[in-house]
Structure formats: structure tokens, C-alpha cells
Design an enzyme around this catalytic site. Structure first.
Site, PDB file in Angstrom:
ATOM      1  CB  CYS A  56      -0.931   0.010   1.199  1.00 45.03           C
ATOM      2  SG  CYS A  56      -0.106   0.163   2.795  1.00 45.03           S
ATOM      3  CD  GLU A 112       5.412  15.871 -19.296  1.00 40.56           C
ATOM      4  OE1 GLU A 112       5.459  16.907 -18.612  1.00 40.56           O
ATOM      5  OE2 GLU A 112       4.527  14.991 -19.156  1.00 40.56           O
ATOM      6  CB  CYS A 118      -1.410  -4.328   5.414  1.00 37.69           C
ATOM      7  SG  CYS A 118      -1.531  -3.557   3.786  1.00 37.69           S
ATOM      8  N   GLY A 171      13.092  -1.974 -17.241  1.00 33.52           N
ATOM      9  CA  GLY A 171      12.872  -0.617 -17.752  1.00 33.52           C
ATOM     10  C   GLY A 171      12.444  -0.633 -19.210  1.00 33.52           C
ATOM     11  CG  HIS A 192       0.907  -1.258   7.897  1.00 35.55           C
ATOM     12  ND1 HIS A 192      -0.252  -0.565   7.677  1.00 35.55           N
ATOM     13  CD2 HIS A 192       1.347  -1.652   6.651  1.00 35.55           C
ATOM     14  CE1 HIS A 192      -0.513  -0.529   6.386  1.00 35.55           C
ATOM     15  NE2 HIS A 192       0.445  -1.177   5.735  1.00 35.55           N
ATOM     16  CB  CYS A 249       6.846  10.394 -14.092  1.00 36.52           C
ATOM     17  SG  CYS A 249       8.056   9.956 -12.840  1.00 36.52           S
ATOM     18  CB  THR A 308      13.200   0.509 -13.246  1.00 37.85           C
ATOM     19  OG1 THR A 308      12.629   0.622 -14.545  1.00 37.85           O
ATOM     20  CG2 THR A 308      13.368  -0.954 -12.901  1.00 37.85           C
ATOM     21  CD  GLN A 340      17.088  -7.661 -11.886  1.00 38.57           C
ATOM     22  OE1 GLN A 340      16.215  -8.536 -11.945  1.00 38.57           O
ATOM     23  NE2 GLN A 340      17.463  -7.101 -10.740  1.00 38.57           N
ATOM     24  N   GLY A 341      16.321  -5.516 -17.484  1.00 36.26           N
ATOM     25  CA  GLY A 341      15.423  -5.493 -18.631  1.00 36.26           C
ATOM     26  C   GLY A 341      14.026  -5.004 -18.327  1.00 36.26           C
ATOM     27  CB  SER A 348      16.086  10.923 -15.242  1.00 35.36           C
ATOM     28  OG  SER A 348      15.733   9.610 -15.638  1.00 35.36           O
TER      29      SER A 348
END
Length: 522
Positions: A282, A419, A299, A398, A295, A385, A388, A395-396, A423
């Protein structure tokens, strides 16, 4: 070069004319003597003009930069250029000189003549819109007047095209020599010393760095440390950084402990802590391990909220509406800011959809990464935006997130683009993805003519991104007024070899596993 005034008694090439001065002083000489002197002057003046014209032509053949004014700048108006015709015949020039001499006028009052290269066209400009004709693609010339030499057309600046100076080359050679002095490895005593230091101080002290690299690189690292600490002190004195605002160094996230990269605007009571504890399902953040344990015991979340729109094996993607699940999306943005420098969106999440990728096991769906996109993007951005998680980088995953964003664009029958600004890691990932898409397309292409528009429609990649990638791969050339796409077989063969090595990997998106229809009226 500064222009020289042509005064009385001086020839056009700067040498004194003795006959000329003698003629002015002895105006009462006989008419026959004057005629003979004028004939001699006509011969010498013709020779000098011919020699000057030949030198001007040779200079024009070897000079590719535009003419300069006495101040060193390119002529900015017609007043800086000699508007008189450079092709005036010798007889006309000599006739003017003779008429001035006969009339006894003072030659020092004659208008100054400005001469530049005869064959140069001063009205030439680079046809690329927005280009000021400065710089050259080769880096050897100050100006250009064609698309083939335009840095702006090739998405470069004039400074980027400049060849390295001799000083820069000497410095590069010096650095290479210094780095050759690096020790081959650590001795047994040094390793024991380093291990003892680490066991004694742990993370409270910096590891010993001597003999790990060259002295040059170590000194460079020390200077960078000092400069960074100085900048932080300045920001702290200016009030831009408070004592507790950048104190989150690590986060406990599931079974991982992650070091943070950047500051994230968590509430002050949490930001002053050295470590945050997060629920990986969460994304609620807590102050201590005890609170997190309590928690987790109650949860009920085992996966992100929203609709599961993709599943293949253990990989799933959930579509989360920022308006319906506002708290979860805000926590996701705060978490992402710890690892992204350019991210500015934290709380205004309602206009966005979040696509969260997870990996499932017997305990639940663990967060791999996500990307967000606007519900109604005017510029057809398919990613606002993208992140990873550090434990899943390299590790592929992304590339899988990027591929999934373009898969959604294909279903929407749109052409998408991320957009800006991206980075540093995002830019590397996108360039790698675009390269792979283009090489795969060219490998399967069987036609004779390649159209960038057709590539864009089939891959959903923006034409601008396609052109920039082709230029980076040196596969786009300009020849006889046309752009040509070169099919470089060496790059395609290299890509095929890499694909063969990872053929057993399941890090690819399967369009048949997508169960999704574009949202309407959101």
C-alpha cells in the site's frame, strides 16, 4: 586585417611611387616629359592591379569563412562592404587617376576603397530555420551556408562540433599517463587492513580508498567531495535546506534496504528521520520497524489498487486512476522522487493514470516499477514519469515498461513520445529501446524504399525520435537534396547476435496478454 589608407605618393600595394611624387612637385615640366612619365605609370599601375587581382582570386579560393570588418566581425550591413564593382577595367581606373593628377586635386581626399573577395556572395545564409550560420559540422570553419555543414540541422551546437584544442589533447594524454600508474591490485596486508577498518567502523566511516585506483582519480574524487560539501553548506546558509529536510538516507522496502539518491518532500516529522519503513503493497510510510510489523499484520493489500490489464507468468501490470486512488498515487510519487531528480509532481495526481508493474510470488505482488501518463495529453505524450525500482534495475524491466507504453499507444492508434526532460537513466533506456526497434524493423524490411512515416505508424514511435536515433547510428545521410536511410548490416548483425544470447529471457511484452480498452471521458 585593418585597411590601409591610400595616400598621395603611395601605390595600391603599399610601396612608394617615386615618379608619382616627382610629377606632383614639378608641374611646370615639359609636356613631353609628362607624357612619358604618365605612360610609365600606366604600365606599372596595370601590372600592380593585375597582381592584386590575382592575389584576391587566390585568397577567395582558399578562404571559406566570410570576410571580416576591421573589428573582426562579419559585415552586418551593406555599408561595411565595398559596393563598387571589382571588375572595373584597368583603363577606367587609370583614366580616373590621370584626371585627378591633371586637375591638381589632392589625392588624400579621395574616398577610401574597401576591397573584399570578388567572388563571395555576402547574402548567403544557412537555409535551416533559426540558424545564424555560425559554426561548421567539421569544426574547422567559423561559418557555414549549407545544410550539410549546419550543426543545428544535425541536432548539435557549434561548440559541440569544435575539434579539441592542442591544450585539451595534451591534457588528455597527461591523464592517460597518470592512470597507467595505477597499481595492479591490493596486497594481502592491504586487504586485511581494509577489512579490519570496515569491521571496526562499519557505515560510520568512509571506506579506505588508497590503492583502489590511480592517484589522479582519487584526487579528482576528493576535490568533487569538497566541492559538493561546499555547495551544500551554501544552500543550508541560504535556508534552502534545513537540518531535517534531506536526512532520509535509506528506506526499508519489503525485504530490501534501499539507499536514496535525491530529496523527497515527505512530511517534516518523517523527513528528519534517517530511515523510513514502507509497506511494499500500500506504500504507507512509517517511523519504526515495530509500527511496520503491526501494519503488515493487518494490511489486507497484496497488490496495487485498480484494474489488472496485463498478465504473463509472474509479471502483471495494474492501471491505477489518480482520481480514484489518490493516496496510493501520492505515496508512489513521493517514493519515486527519492530516485528521480527531475520529478516535480507529488500531490496533483488526479489528471494522471498510473501503470504499475509487479512481480508475483506466494506473498503478493511486489513493485518493479511504474510509469504515469496524462489522461488527455495535448502533445500525445505516452509517458509523463517512468521509474524502475533500484533492486530491479539492469534486468530489462525498464525496457519492458517503455515497450508497454508504446503498446498502449498502438491500441489507441496514436504516435507517442515521452515527456521531456528525461532523467539520465531514462534517456539511456529510451535510446536503447529506439535503437532496438529500428534495427528490428530494418531487419524485417524487404522493400526498396524506407519511409520514416511508415516506421512511425508501425512502431508508434514519434518521427522526431526516429530521426534522432538514425542520426546517432549514422544511418541518415543527406545526398543531392534528399535524406537517405542507410541499412547498416553490421549493426543489424550485432543486434541479432545479442538477441540470440537472450532468446531464453522472458523480459518481453506479449500484446496478446493485454486486456485493455482506452479509457473514455476520464
Amino acid at each position: 586585417m585593418p585597411r590601409r589608407k591610400r595616400n598621395a605618393g603611395s601605390s595600391s600595394d603599399g610601396t612608394e611611387d617615386s615618379d608619382f611624387s616627382t610629377d606632383l612637385e614639378h608641374t611646370d615640366s615639359s609636356e613631353s616629359d609628362g607624357t612619358s612619365r604618365r605612360s610609365a605609370r600606366v604600365t606599372r599601375s596595370s601590372a600592380r592591379l593585375s597582381q592584386s587581382s590575382q592575389e584576391t582570386k587566390n585568397a577567395a579560393d582558399h578562404d571559406e569563412s566570410p570576410p571580416r570588418t576591421p573589428t573582426g566581425n562579419a559585415p552586418s550591413s551593406e555599408s561595411d562592404i565595398d559596393i563598387s564593382s571589382p571588375n572595373v577595367s584597368h583603363d577606367e581606373s587609370i583614366a580616373k587617376d590621370m584626371s585627378l593628377k591633371d586637375s591638381g586635386s589632392d589625392l588624400s581626399h579621395r574616398p577610401k576603397r574597401r576591397r573584399f573577395h570578388e567572388s563571395y556572395n555576402f547574402n548567403m545564409k544557412c537555409p535551416t530555420p533559426g540558424c545564424n550560420s555560425l559554426g561548421h559540422l567539421t569544426g574547422k570553419h567559423e561559418r557555414h551556408f549549407s545544410i550539410s555543414g549546419c550543426p543545428l540541422y544535425h541536432n548539435l551546437s557549434a561548440d559541440e562540433c569544435k575539434a579539441p584544442t592542442e591544450r585539451q589533447l595534451r591534457y588528455k594524454e597527461k591523464v592517460a599517463e597518470l592512470r597507467k600508474k595505477r597499481n595492479s591490485g591490493l596486497s594481502k596486508e592491504q586487504k586485511e587492513k581494509y577489512m579490519e577498518h570496515r569491521q571496526t567502523y562499519g557505515n560510520t566511516r568512509e571506506p579506505l580508498l588508497e590503492n583502489l585506483t590511480s592517484e589522479y582519480d582519487l584526487d579528482l574524487f576528493r576535490r568533487a567531495q569538497a566541492r559538493a560539501s561546499e555547495d551544500l553548506e551554501k544552500l543550508r546558509l541560504q535556508g534552502q535546506i534545513t537540518e531535517g529536510s534531506n536526512m532520509i538516507k535509506t528506506i526499508a522496502f519489503g525485504r530490501y534496504e534501499l539507499d536514496t539518491w535525491y530529496h523527497s518532500p515527505y512530511p517534516e516529522e518523517y523527513a528528519r528521520l534517517g530511515r523510513l519503513y514502507m509497506c511494499e503493497f500500500c506504500l504507507k510510510y512509517m517511523k519504526s520497524q515495530t509500527i511496520l510489523r503491526r501494519h503488515m499484520a493487518k494490511c489486507v493489500w497484496k497488490h496495487p489498487p485498480g484494474d489488472e490489464i496485463y498478465r504473463k507468468g509472474s509479471i502483471s501490470v495494474f492501471e491505477v486512476d489518480g482520481k480514484k486512488n489518490k493516496i496510493y498515487c501520492q505515496n508512489l510519487c513521493l517514493l519515486a522522487k527519492l530516485f528521480l531528480d527531475h520529478k516535480t509532481l507529488y500531490y496533483d495526481v488526479e489528471p494522471f493514470l498510473f501503470y504499475v508493474m509487479t512481480e508475483a510470488d506466494n506473498t503478493g505482488c511486489h513493485l518493479i516499477g511504474y510509469f504515469s501518463k496524462e489522461k488527455n495529453s495535448f502533445l500525445n505524450y505516452n509517458v509523463s514519469c517512468i521509474l524502475t525500482m533500484p533492486q530491479y534495475m539492469r534486468q530489462g524491466y525498464g525496457k519492458m515498461l517503455i515497450d508497454f507504453s508504446y503498446l498502449l499507444s498502438k491500441v489507441e492508434e496514436k504516435v507517442g513520445s515521452p515527456e521531456r526532460p528525461l532523467s539520465d537513466l531514462g534517456l539511456i533506456s529510451y535510446r536503447s529501446y529506439w535503437k532496438e526497434v529500428l534495427l528490428r524493423y530494418l531487419h524485417n524490411f524487404q522493400g526498396k524504399e524506407i519511409s520514416i512515416k511508415e516506421i512511425s505508424q508501425e512502431t508508434a514511435v514519434n518521427p522526431v525520435d526516429i530521426v534522432s536515433t538514425l542520426q546517432a547510428l549514422q544511418m541518415l545521410k543527406y545526398w543531392k537534396g534528399k535524406h537517405l536511410v542507410l541499412k547498416r548490416q553490421d549493426l543489424i548483425d550485432e543486434w541479432i547476435a545479442k538477441e540470440a544470447k537472450r532468446s531464453n529471457s522472458n523480459k518481453t511484452m506479449d500484446p496478446s496478454c493485454l486486456k485493455w480498452t482506452p479509457p473514455k471521458g476520464t
